[in-house]
Design a protein around this motif. Structure first.
Motif, short mmCIF file in Angstrom:
data_model
loop_
_atom_site.label_atom_id
_atom_site.label_comp_id
_atom_site.label_asym_id
_atom_site.label_seq_id
_atom_site.Cartn_x
_atom_site.Cartn_y
_atom_site.Cartn_z
N SER A 32 0.75 -1.27 0.30
CA SER A 32 0.05 0.04 0.14
C SER A 32 1.15 1.18 -0.11
O SER A 32 0.03 2.42 -0.49
CB SER A 32 -1.30 0.07 1.52
N TYR A 69 -9.94 1.46 9.38
CA TYR A 69 -9.57 2.60 7.96
C TYR A 69 -9.88 1.48 6.04
O TYR A 69 -8.75 0.46 6.99
CB TYR A 69 -7.71 2.94 8.27
N ARG A 70 -8.74 2.26 5.89
CA ARG A 70 -8.86 2.11 4.55
C ARG A 70 -7.47 2.75 3.77
O ARG A 70 -7.33 3.71 3.29
CB ARG A 70 -9.87 1.97 3.35
N ALA A 71 -6.21 1.63 3.64
CA ALA A 71 -5.47 2.74 2.95
C ALA A 71 -5.49 3.64 1.51
O ALA A 71 -6.42 2.95 0.37
CB ALA A 71 -4.06 1.60 2.43
N LYS A 72 -5.26 4.09 1.90
CA LYS A 72 -5.48 5.65 0.53
C LYS A 72 -4.54 5.06 -0.81
O LYS A 72 -3.23 4.36 -0.49
CB LYS A 72 -4.94 6.81 0.28
N TRP A 80 -4.79 7.19 5.41
CA TRP A 80 -5.92 6.41 5.31
C TRP A 80 -7.47 7.15 5.39
O TRP A 80 -7.61 8.33 5.37
CB TRP A 80 -6.21 5.72 6.82
N GLU A 103 -11.31 7.14 6.47
CA GLU A 103 -12.35 6.36 7.61
C GLU A 103 -12.97 5.47 6.85
O GLU A 103 -13.60 5.97 6.23
CB GLU A 103 -12.55 7.36 8.78
N TYR A 144 -7.52 -3.00 4.42
CA TYR A 144 -8.05 -2.40 5.65
C TYR A 144 -7.86 -2.08 6.57
O TYR A 144 -6.99 -4.08 7.19
CB TYR A 144 -9.59 -2.88 5.57
N LEU A 192 -3.43 2.02 14.35
CA LEU A 192 -3.16 2.65 13.47
C LEU A 192 -1.23 1.94 13.77
O LEU A 192 -1.38 1.89 15.18
CB LEU A 192 -3.35 3.31 12.87
#
Length: 362
Positions: free
Chosen positions: A150, A212-215, A235, A237, A253, A355
């Protein structure tokens, strides 16, 4: 003559790991400082070069160095810092090597912060036929395969991304023994779902974000900078008002278990890789739970398991309370001289949704 390290069945505690270092069964290019020794594992350090390779591989009947010429693209010096780029695969010789006694085998895993960064890291040995598994009596070097998924990362020699756990004999608890342990000292709050290990589920009923989802497009992360990076730059939300989220294919995630997990001081645990039967998502990157994790004796009073989740081929609906993983428990040879938590100033004792330690909180 009896040998307490090889004759007693169980996972080796910190004091036995120190004894292996003293004997030369664990050796290193530079002295191994005490802080590398964890309650039931040893942190491993990156060496001074990284090899960019075109594909992941296992050496089979050869050494890693012999096979490297088939796959190497270029060599990168890590002194002063070097960038490992997202989507690439690297092989790094580690500072530590092994000359294990015949009765001792080992297993490796990524450290917690490594997994939470989606930094896929596996151990390779000479003539190895499996990642992260070291045969009894292995003598030779250790290598880390590193693939940032990521975020691109900046690394230096001595950085600790993975760890190794040593054991003598068959130490894993079967379901009957696990039920007996849970009856004597509860391993989770509430009912225990025991089937080839201790099952745990996902919590999607939290106040605030449930994950959280990685950008997909971010700056790189310097792995030596702790508490430095703003969460919002890396991240997104994840929120839900109905206890359900849809996992997107290819996305990474961070979620959290509904159960608070306990690992008694005389046991260790490992999060077993969990694949949904339909093959749509994978939970687990960093799997070691040390003696004392979430345990009252070590200042934990129950700690949630952080879940590193990647979705695969198709969108997948994940529901609150859905079983997503299992913990396998093993007996220790002896109680470690230091426990996870207060004894070590551990980053994730008593944790909830959290995190990696590289991000600023508050």
């Amino acid at each position: 003559m009896t040998d307490p390290i090889t004759d007693a069945i169980g996972v080796l505690p910190s004091q036995a790991i120190a004894a292996l270092i003293e004997r030369g069964a664990i050796r290193a290019d530079a002295a191994i400082p005490a802080e590398q020794i964890q309650p039931a594992s040893l942190d491993l350090r990156l060496g001074r070069v990284a090899h960019r390779v075109r594909a992941s591989f296992l050496p089979g009947e050869a050494t890693v160095a012999e096979r490297l010429s088939d796959f190497a693209m270029h060599e990168i010096a890590l002194d002063g810092g070097a960038v490992l780029e997202k989507g690439c695969v690297y092989l790094v010789p580690l500072m530590e090597g092994l000359a294990l006694p015949a009765g001792i085998d080992a297993v490796a895993n990524a450290k917690s912060s490594t997994g939470r960064l989606d930094l896929f890291t596996r151990l390779i040995t000479d003539r190895g036929e499996e990642f992260d598994r070291i045969e009894p009596g292995y003598e030779g070097p250790l290598w880390a395969e590193i693939s940032p998924r990521s975020f691109s990362v900046l690394v230096r020699p001595g950085l600790r991304l993975n760890q190794i756990r040593f054991r003598a004999g068959q130490a894993m608890l079967d379901d009957a023994a696990l039920r007996a342990l849970h009856a004597a000292q509860p391993l989770v709050d509430g009912p225990a779902h025991i089937d080839a290990g201790l099952g745990f589920s996902v919590d999607l009923h939290l106040d605030g974000p449930v994950g959280y989802r990685a950008k997909p497009h971010t700056a790189l992360i310097d792995l030596d900078r702790l508490g430095h990076y703003p969460v919002a730059e890396f991240w997104e939300e994840v929120h839900t008002d109905n206890g359900r989220i849809i996992l997107d294919p290819g996305a990474f995630y961070i979620l959290v278990s509904r159960e608070a997990v306990h690992v008694p001081p005389d046991h260790a645990a490992e999060m077993a890789p969990y694949l949904a039967m339909v093959g749509e998502f994978r939970v687990h990157y960093a799997g070691f739970f040390d003696p004392g994790f979430g345990n009252t004796d070590a200042g934990g009073a129950g700690s949630r398991g952080v879940l590193e989740v990647r979705c695969h081929e198709a969108p997948f609906a994940l529901e609150h309370g859905q079983i997503v993983g299992r913990l396998v428990y093993e007996r220790m040879q002896a109680r470690p001289d230091r426990l996870y938590g207060a004894d070590l100033g551990s980053n994730y004792q008593g944790q909830g949704l959290k995190l990696s330690k590289h991000f600023r909180t508050g």
